[in-house]
Write an enzyme that holds these catalytic residues in place. Structure first.
Site: not given
Ligand code: G1P
Ligand code: ZN
Length: 544
Positions: A113-114, A278, A280, A282-283, A377
């Site tokens: 992800s990010h 981000d 991948d 999704d954000r 998302k």
């Molecule tokens: C974080 C975000 C959560 C999101 C997840 C995946 O998770 O808070 O809302 O779904 O990344 O993108 P966390 O690190 O808080 O468990």
């Molecule tokens: Zn992501």
């Protein structure tokens, strides 16, 4: 081609977190580490023989290698067909779209992800089920259990597939189709939004936007949709070429990591609209000219205006938000006379509600918004929804949000993250809070009185499954809240997230800076959790 059964031993810690298994690349590079986890996924599934698997990732370092390993293992384990994105690329929402469109058994998405990418950074792998969404906890628990007992994995002796050439090849008895990673997704977007109205707005030349793909997966998607199909001028998309290390940046669309975008949009002659996605895809982050939209407000504004988009013209069945997300969306739901569901953190909890038609749009405060069009998302979806709303309302981002606050009041909101804490200290702090929940109700802190406090537990209204220990809530009078939880996605130490919210009905105070407006609650949050003494930190590392 020969199927090989390879002896292996379990690795500790192959436990999927909030969104799949995320570890440093060097952890994944240990012999058999990836293979063990993939075999554990396959062994946790039933009835996939001869079926289709979707495969792709965000293009980060190790993506291509992992794709080849998984293709050989999928063939050896009996999948009939794999649809893989060209170059090994599929954004998370595009993977969800492809799984659904082609009726695949499931999909494997390679992404952290990010989190930053590169040889010293992070890699990740997650499994999505046939509805296109993240595997529910019972599946991720089964995968973890398998990974602890694994003795063998199976693979095929076969050459690498040429991932850059679209078309069909055989790997053993399995067919591999290298597909265009963008086409199916772009087509779906065209069915949801008023592309004509948006294109017309770009054509006037009076509306300008800047989209920051952060050298991550959405570059090709954004160029195709915004610049080619909607006619935004070339250069609207910046950092549009996906790089294995995201150009050394942190591909997380927020004010801290998308600084360049913020600078461009806030310049005197800056564009009207800015957005970023981000690693991948999704954000999303949405900004107007000199105006930042919090993700919680974005969800509420989208819900209130969704009917302006053709795909949502008949209205919404319901809204769902994760528990720490602000209660702004609840006010819209009340006004529309539809339910608002409060789920634990993580997109996977929305799946059953979307499948059952109970919710149409969902969101999280962590820059995540989406709808029932896929089961993830979806960053670009949110951007297109905003473009659609702006094109139809002919108002600036700032005016749309201010009008929303005037109508519903403002849920002033902020999240404070304390990153890289010692795990013991962070867990000790959460234990302390959990113990305190019993005695908090009735206690006064200046203007605020605690009405209720608990460790959030959720029972899914569709399948009846219960998830407990999802974050400590301190609920005050007048709708104010403090929520504490530990991150489930980090790869180093522990991250404490503190979510602070207060409702402000008074329009004359809507333009206040959230850190100021929330100052007394922020102090209460630090005091209640003993953040200073327990962690040695006198300030958060990231504020969003
Ligand atoms: C974080 C975000 C959560 C999101 C997840 C995946 O998770 O808070 O809302 O779904 O990344 O993108 P966390 O690190 O808080 O468990
Ligand atoms: Zn992501």
């Amino acid at each position: 081609m020969t199927i090989r059964t390879v002896e292996t031993k379990p690795f500790e810690g192959q436990k999927p977190g909030t969104s799949g298994l995320r570890k440093k690349v060097v952890v994944f590079q240990q012999p058999n580490y990836l293979e063990n986890f993939v075999q554990s996924i396959f062994e946790s599934l039933e009835g996939f023989r001869g079926q289709t698997l979707v495969l792709g990732g965000d293009g980060r370092f190790y993506n291509r290698h992992a794709v080849q390993v998984i293709l050989r293992m999928a063939a050896a384990n009996g999948f009939g067909r794999v649809l893989v994105g060209r170059g090994g690329i599929l954004s998370t929402p595009a993977a969800s779209c492809v799984i659904r469109k082609y009726g695949a058994f499931g999909g494997i998405v390679l992404s952290a992800s990010h989190n930053p990418g590169g040889p010293q950074e992070d890699f990740g792998i997650k499994y999505n089920i046939g509805n296109g969404g993240p595997a529910p906890e019972k599946v991720t628990e089964a995968i973890h259990a398998r990974s602890r007992a694994i003795e063998f994995y199976t693979t095929l002796e076969a050459d690498d597939v040429d991932l850059d050439r679209q078309g069909t090849v055989q790997v053993g008895d399995m067919t591999v189709e290298v597909i265009d990673p963008v086409a199916d997704y772009a087509e779906l977007m065209e069915t949801l939004f008023d592309f004509d109205a948006i294109a017309e707005m770009f054509a006037t030349g009076e509306f300008r936007m800047c989209y920051d793909a952060m050298h991550a997966v959405t570059g090709p998607y954004a160029v195709e949709i915004l610049e080619r199909r909607l006619g935004a001028p070339g250069g609207t998309v910046i950092n549009g070429v996906p790089l294995e290390d995201f150009g050394g940046h942190h591909p997380d669309p927020n004010l801290a990591h998308a600084k360049k975008l913020v600078e461009i949009v806030n310049a005197a002659d800056g564009p009207d609209f800015g957005a970023a996605s981000d690693g991948d895809g999704d954000r999303n982050m949405i900004i107007g000219h000199r105006f930042y939209v919090t993700p919680s407000d974005s969800l509420a504004v989208i819900a209130a205006n969704a009917a302006l988009a053709p795909g949502y013209k008949d209205g919404l069945a319901g809204i769902a938000r994760s528990m720490p997300t602000s209660q702004a969306a609840d006010r819209v739901a009340r006004d529309l006379g539809i339910p608002c569901f409060e789920t634990p953190t993580g997109w996977k909890f929305f799946g059953t509600l979307l499948d059952a038609g109970k919710a149409t749009v969902c969101g999280e405060e962590s820059f995540g918004t989406g709808s029932d069009h896929v089961r993830e998302k979806d960053g670009l979806w949110a951007v297109l929804m905003w473009l659609n709303i702006i094109a139809r309302r002919r108002d600036s981002v700032a005016e749309i949000v201010r009008a929303h606050w005037r109508r519903y009041g403002r849920n002033i909101y902020s999240r404070h993250d304390y990153e890289g804490l010692e795990t013991d200290a962070a867990e000790g702090l959460m234990d302390h809070l959990r113990k305190a929940t019993g005695s908090l109700p009735g206690q006064r802190f200046g203007y605020y009185e605690v009405e209720k406090s608990d460790d959030f537990s959720y029972t899914d209204p569709v399948d009846g499954s219960t998830s407990s220990g999802q974050g400590v809530r301190v609920l005050f009078n007048h709708g104010s809240r403090i929520v504490y939880r530990l991150s489930g996605t980090g790869t180093e130490g522990a991250t404490l997230r503190v979510y602070i919210e207060r409702f402000e009905p008074d329009e004359t105070r809507h333009d206040m800076d959230p850190q100021q407006a929330l100052a007394d609650l922020i102090d209460i949050a630090r005091e209640l959790a003993e953040i200073g003494p327990r962690t040695g930190r006198d300030a958060p590392t990231v504020i969003t």
